[in-house]
Motif scaffolding. Structure first.
Motif, mmCIF file in Angstrom:
data_model
loop_
_atom_site.group_PDB
_atom_site.id
_atom_site.type_symbol
_atom_site.label_atom_id
_atom_site.label_comp_id
_atom_site.label_asym_id
_atom_site.label_seq_id
_atom_site.Cartn_x
_atom_site.Cartn_y
_atom_site.Cartn_z
ATOM 1 N N ILE A 132 6.821 15.233 45.828
ATOM 2 C CA ILE A 132 6.373 15.747 46.929
ATOM 3 C C ILE A 132 6.320 17.271 46.875
ATOM 4 C CG2 ILE A 132 7.309 16.036 49.219
ATOM 5 C CD1 ILE A 132 7.635 12.976 49.689
ATOM 6 N N PRO A 133 7.433 17.960 46.379
ATOM 7 C CA PRO A 133 7.154 19.507 46.589
ATOM 8 C C PRO A 133 6.004 20.219 45.954
ATOM 9 C CG PRO A 133 9.380 18.733 45.814
ATOM 10 C CD PRO A 133 8.433 17.501 45.625
ATOM 11 N N THR A 134 5.505 19.732 44.898
ATOM 12 C CA THR A 134 4.145 20.135 44.374
ATOM 13 C C THR A 134 3.048 19.879 44.942
ATOM 14 O OG1 THR A 134 3.925 18.557 42.769
ATOM 15 C CG2 THR A 134 5.144 20.218 42.053
ATOM 16 N N ALA A 152 6.478 12.711 53.181
ATOM 17 C CA ALA A 152 5.073 12.584 53.262
ATOM 18 C C ALA A 152 4.578 13.764 52.067
ATOM 19 C CB ALA A 152 4.322 12.808 54.724
ATOM 20 N N THR A 153 3.195 13.520 51.805
ATOM 21 C CA THR A 153 2.519 14.196 50.790
ATOM 22 C C THR A 153 1.652 15.331 51.743
ATOM 23 O OG1 THR A 153 0.567 12.775 50.450
ATOM 24 C CG2 THR A 153 2.752 12.990 48.913
ATOM 25 N N LYS A 154 1.182 16.131 51.175
ATOM 26 C CA LYS A 154 0.281 17.287 51.991
ATOM 27 C C LYS A 154 -0.916 16.623 52.213
ATOM 28 C CE LYS A 154 -0.858 22.221 51.832
ATOM 29 N NZ LYS A 154 -0.797 23.574 50.951
ATOM 30 N N CYS A 213 3.757 4.436 45.340
ATOM 31 C CA CYS A 213 3.209 5.670 46.165
ATOM 32 C C CYS A 213 1.798 5.858 46.456
ATOM 33 C CB CYS A 213 3.838 6.810 45.530
ATOM 34 S SG CYS A 213 5.716 7.146 45.528
ATOM 35 N N GLU A 214 1.069 5.512 45.550
ATOM 36 C CA GLU A 214 -0.481 5.737 45.713
ATOM 37 C C GLU A 214 -1.163 4.765 46.817
ATOM 38 O OE1 GLU A 214 -1.813 8.447 44.240
ATOM 39 O OE2 GLU A 214 -0.171 9.034 43.032
ATOM 40 N N ARG A 215 -0.251 3.781 46.960
ATOM 41 C CA ARG A 215 -0.876 2.681 47.698
ATOM 42 C C ARG A 215 -0.493 2.596 49.220
ATOM 43 N NH1 ARG A 215 -3.600 -1.548 45.035
ATOM 44 N NH2 ARG A 215 -3.643 -1.337 43.131
ATOM 45 N N ILE A 216 1.045 3.079 49.192
ATOM 46 C CA ILE A 216 1.590 2.616 50.756
ATOM 47 C C ILE A 216 2.191 3.840 51.014
ATOM 48 C CG2 ILE A 216 2.317 0.047 49.950
ATOM 49 C CD1 ILE A 216 5.112 0.882 49.633
ATOM 50 N N GLY A 217 2.388 4.909 50.432
ATOM 51 C CA GLY A 217 2.623 5.967 51.029
ATOM 52 C C GLY A 217 4.147 6.489 50.467
ATOM 53 N N MET A 218 4.295 7.682 50.665
ATOM 54 C CA MET A 218 5.947 8.143 50.253
ATOM 55 C C MET A 218 7.062 7.719 50.985
ATOM 56 S SD MET A 218 5.401 9.837 47.396
ATOM 57 C CE MET A 218 4.336 10.986 46.461
ATOM 58 N N LEU A 239 -0.005 12.790 40.038
ATOM 59 C CA LEU A 239 1.386 13.410 39.380
ATOM 60 C C LEU A 239 2.254 12.272 39.403
ATOM 61 C CD1 LEU A 239 3.160 15.551 38.373
ATOM 62 C CD2 LEU A 239 3.930 16.258 40.545
ATOM 63 N N ALA A 240 2.319 11.547 40.765
ATOM 64 C CA ALA A 240 3.545 10.453 40.799
ATOM 65 C C ALA A 240 3.159 9.379 39.570
ATOM 66 C CB ALA A 240 3.514 9.792 42.009
ATOM 67 N N ASN A 241 1.939 9.058 39.418
ATOM 68 C CA ASN A 241 1.552 7.900 38.460
ATOM 69 C C ASN A 241 1.994 8.436 36.933
ATOM 70 O OD1 ASN A 241 0.281 5.547 37.384
ATOM 71 N ND2 ASN A 241 -0.948 6.987 36.737
#
Length: 423
Positions: free
Chosen positions: A111-113, A174-176, A57-62, A354-356
């Protein structure tokens, strides 16, 4: 959540069919059913890929991560429709579909947070209730498709449905944006610097400031290494490892065990569906209460209640009504686990990474979620299918939940020993 983890929560219907098809097929009466390997691999690979997807997620997006997960889940389910042996189903519905569910889960969990700093418990509870909605909808739908199109036909139909549905959903993931996050943090820091009346129940002066800024939690760590060196991470990790393993043992085997008590397959599917449905109410309600009382506090209370329900409702259950009561109680409280994981992680370590951080928790779950269903099946098949084995599994799951509750208590005490602190 409805289409990804929801299909995992409805797996008990497939387990019933595999039990009928493969149990004792090659090994003779009384031998351990090889079909349990499908469920065990599915869940363990699921959590393995939460770790991988967390970094992805940190590399290619949600959005792209979600799309990849949807393709794996759809292809795995569709390919399972052509399988005739257990090892083939392990590779398709176990490995490939499990990887897809894990990849999807990490995205929707985090994503929500990133978008909301207030009422996070309620909002994440709403999002995670989707897996309960999925289980409630997909369990009877799967039973209907199996009855109408056979097991293999149902798998193919579900594969196409899942692939198309998740592909469409991935377009909106997508994240904020970072600029909005930075702007919000600057506003929070300005507000803190002009207001000296900060509540006394926070852990420390540093924590008062950092908990108000979403990038940080009560532990001042900024890297993966710092998280791994934190004792709070390991308390949380042990609790999640144990609780998640017991959760899926219950969900996977409720239909099978209901039949073992003399109930019909339809009643078994209904019990599993009700358990999933109760998670909908539980995740939203408990998420809302967690906003008021603290995430770790609610994590402890809910799992204490789950432990008691296993010992005092599930173990003595011999009728359809008692099973329904247990299903409601279990779903209401045990279902809070999945939203509590990211919420507790935010409380401890903040929003950044957070995802990590949630993905790191998946490493330990690979072992426990693969071993627990096998142990439960051994208890069930070796100790008898007319009540004795079933009761032993209830005690087994209750014991696991008890150990998880002890670990959550240790986590709570390590953060603050004040009994009324909002943690």
């Amino acid at each position: 959540m409805v289409l990804g983890p929801g299909i995992t929560n409805s797996y008990g219907v497939f387990e019933e069919e595999y039990e009928n098809r493969f149990s004792n097929k090659d090994t003779g009466k009384g031998a351990l059913s090889p079909a349990i390997a499908i469920a065990s691999v599915h869940v363990s690979v699921n959590y393995l890929f939460t770790t991988i997807a967390g970094a992805l997620c940190e590399r290619i997006g949600m959005g792209l991560t979600t799309f990849i997960g949807g393709v794996m889940l759809g292809v795995g389910s569709f390919a399972a429709g052509f399988c005739t042996e257990v090892w083939q189903l392990v590779l398709t519905q176990g490995v490939l579909a499990g990887a897809g569910v894990g990849t999807i889960f990490i995205v929707v969990s985090t994503i929500p947070t990133s978008w909301f700093s207030k009422n996070q418990g309620f909002l994440i509870g709403v999002v995670h209730s989707g897996s309960g909605v999925g289980g409630l909808m997909l369990a009877p739908l799967t039973r209907f498709l199996i009855n109408k199109y056979t097991l293999m036909g149902a798998l193919k139909i579900m594969g196409v449905f899942l692939a198309i549905g998740i592909t469409l959903v991935s377009l909106g993931m997508a994240t904020k944006p970072e600029e909005l996050v930075d702007q919000e943090e600057e506003e929070n820091i300005d507000r803190i610097s002009t207001n000296d009346s900060v509540s006394e129940h926070k852990v420390s002066t540093l924590a008062k400031k950092r908990m108000s800024v979403r990038s940080f939690g009560v532990r001042d760590v900024h890297s993966t290494g710092g998280v791994l060196r934190s004792q709070e991470f390991w308390y949380l990790n042990i609790a999640v490892m144990l609780a998640e393993a017991a959760f899926y043992v219950v969900l996977f085997f409720l239909p099978v065990y209901a039949i073992g008590l003399g109930l019909t397959s339809e009643q078994g599917a209904l019990i599993a569906g009700v358990a999933n449905g109760a998670t909908i109410v539980g995740r939203i309600t408990i998420g809302y209460i967690a906003d008021l009382s603290g995430n770790i506090n609610m994590f402890f209370i809910t799992h204490l209640l789950v432990t008691l329900s296993c010992f005092f409702l599930w173990f003595p259950a011999k009728s359809f009504m008692i099973m329904m009561v247990f299903a409601c109680t279990f779903g209401l409280f045990a279902g809070s686990l999945t939203p509590m994981v990211p919420l507790c992680s935010v409380t401890l370590f903040g929003q950044n990474g957070l995802a990590n951080n949630v993905g790191l928790l998946g490493i330990g779950m690979v072992l426990t979620t693969s071993a627990a269903p096998v142990v439960a099946r051994v208890f069930y098949e070796k100790l008898g299918q007319n009540g004795a084995g079933y009761g032993t599994v209830a005690l087994f799951c209750g014991g696991i939940y008890f150990l998880a509750t002890l670990s959550i208590f240790a986590l709570r005490m390590s953060v603050s020993r004040k009994p009324w602190a909002k943690i």
